[in-house]
Design a protein around this motif. Structure first.
Motif, PDB file in Angstrom:
ATOM      1  N   UNK A   6      64.373  78.616  18.437  1.00  0.00           N
ATOM      2  CA  UNK A   6      63.196  78.288  19.243  1.00  0.00           C
ATOM      3  C   UNK A   6      63.205  79.269  20.415  1.00  0.00           C
ATOM      4  N   UNK A   7      62.569  80.407  20.203  1.00  0.00           N
ATOM      5  CA  UNK A   7      62.573  81.472  21.210  1.00  0.00           C
ATOM      6  C   UNK A   7      61.671  81.122  22.381  1.00  0.00           C
ATOM      7  N   UNK A   8      62.093  81.570  23.565  1.00  0.00           N
ATOM      8  CA  UNK A   8      61.272  81.495  24.771  1.00  0.00           C
ATOM      9  C   UNK A   8      61.169  82.917  25.298  1.00  0.00           C
ATOM     10  N   UNK A   9      59.947  83.380  25.469  1.00  0.00           N
ATOM     11  CA  UNK A   9      59.705  84.735  25.945  1.00  0.00           C
ATOM     12  C   UNK A   9      59.013  84.680  27.298  1.00  0.00           C
ATOM     13  N   UNK A  10      59.640  85.301  28.297  1.00  0.00           N
ATOM     14  CA  UNK A  10      59.031  85.429  29.626  1.00  0.00           C
ATOM     15  C   UNK A  10      58.569  86.874  29.788  1.00  0.00           C
ATOM     16  N   UNK A  11      57.278  87.038  30.084  1.00  0.00           N
ATOM     17  CA  UNK A  11      56.673  88.360  30.226  1.00  0.00           C
ATOM     18  C   UNK A  11      56.269  88.530  31.683  1.00  0.00           C
ATOM     19  N   UNK A  12      56.835  89.537  32.340  1.00  0.00           N
ATOM     20  CA  UNK A  12      56.519  89.812  33.740  1.00  0.00           C
ATOM     21  C   UNK A  12      55.844  91.173  33.841  1.00  0.00           C
ATOM     22  N   UNK A  13      54.667  91.171  34.465  1.00  0.00           N
ATOM     23  CA  UNK A  13      53.934  92.412  34.701  1.00  0.00           C
ATOM     24  C   UNK A  13      53.829  92.620  36.210  1.00  0.00           C
ATOM     25  N   UNK A  14      53.541  93.863  36.593  1.00  0.00           N
ATOM     26  CA  UNK A  14      53.437  94.195  38.009  1.00  0.00           C
ATOM     27  C   UNK A  14      52.177  95.016  38.241  1.00  0.00           C
ATOM     28  N   UNK A  15      51.542  94.735  39.359  1.00  0.00           N
ATOM     29  CA  UNK A  15      50.332  95.467  39.719  1.00  0.00           C
ATOM     30  C   UNK A  15      49.845  95.043  41.084  1.00  0.00           C
TER      31      UNK A  15
END
Length: 150
Positions: free
Chosen positions: A32-41
């Motif tokens: 049961x994968x958990x993916x955290x996606x962080x972007x910057x701008x």
């Protein structure tokens, strides 16, 4: 204007097997994968823009990650296409199972590299992928940082 990082989290279920591995993970199993996606701008400063004050609309980020990762990998089984698992993959596909063949060993480390490439290619030019965190179990995860890969 200040640079701001925003993060959105996703969950999906994926099976895999690690061919040639010397432990239990050589067997087909799932996570049961958990993916955290962080972007910057920089937040939008144009007051007439409906997205005023946002770096990126969370909904827009969700659409990208859902299309590139979640919809593809959720309830799929991932195998390295260069291993004997190809025979199992064909059998599963013939039985209408969702199988993904990749050109790497499907570890969390390699998957997070793959995911970074897919997400980066879809982000607007003024938004950068800052980091990804792919959690495989309650206590184990792989992280990718743009600053480590420049």
């Amino acid at each position: 204007m200040s640079k701001i990082r925003i993060t959105k989290q996703f969950s999906f279920e994926t099976g895999h097997a690690l061919y040639g591995y010397d432990g239990k993970c050589k067997n087909v199993h799932g996570h049961s994968y958990k993916l955290s996606v962080t972007v910057i701008g920089t937040p939008i400063t144009d007051k007439s823009n409906v997205k005023y004050g946002m770096v990126i609309d969370f909904g827009d980020l969700k659409k990208i990650v859902k299309e590139e990762i979640v919809d593809q990998f959720d309830h799929a089984t991932v195998f390295n296409k260069n291993t004997p698992h190809i025979e199992l993959a064909k059998e599963l596909s013939d039985r209408d199972h969702h199988v993904i063949l990749v050109d790497y060993q499907p570890t969390s480390e390699n998957m997070v590299i793959d995911f970074a490439e897919k997400i980066r290619s879809r982000l607007p030019e003024n938004i950068n992928l800052f980091s990804l965190r792919l959690q495989e179990t309650e206590t184990s995860f792989a992280e990718w940082f743009a600053s480590d890969n420049e």
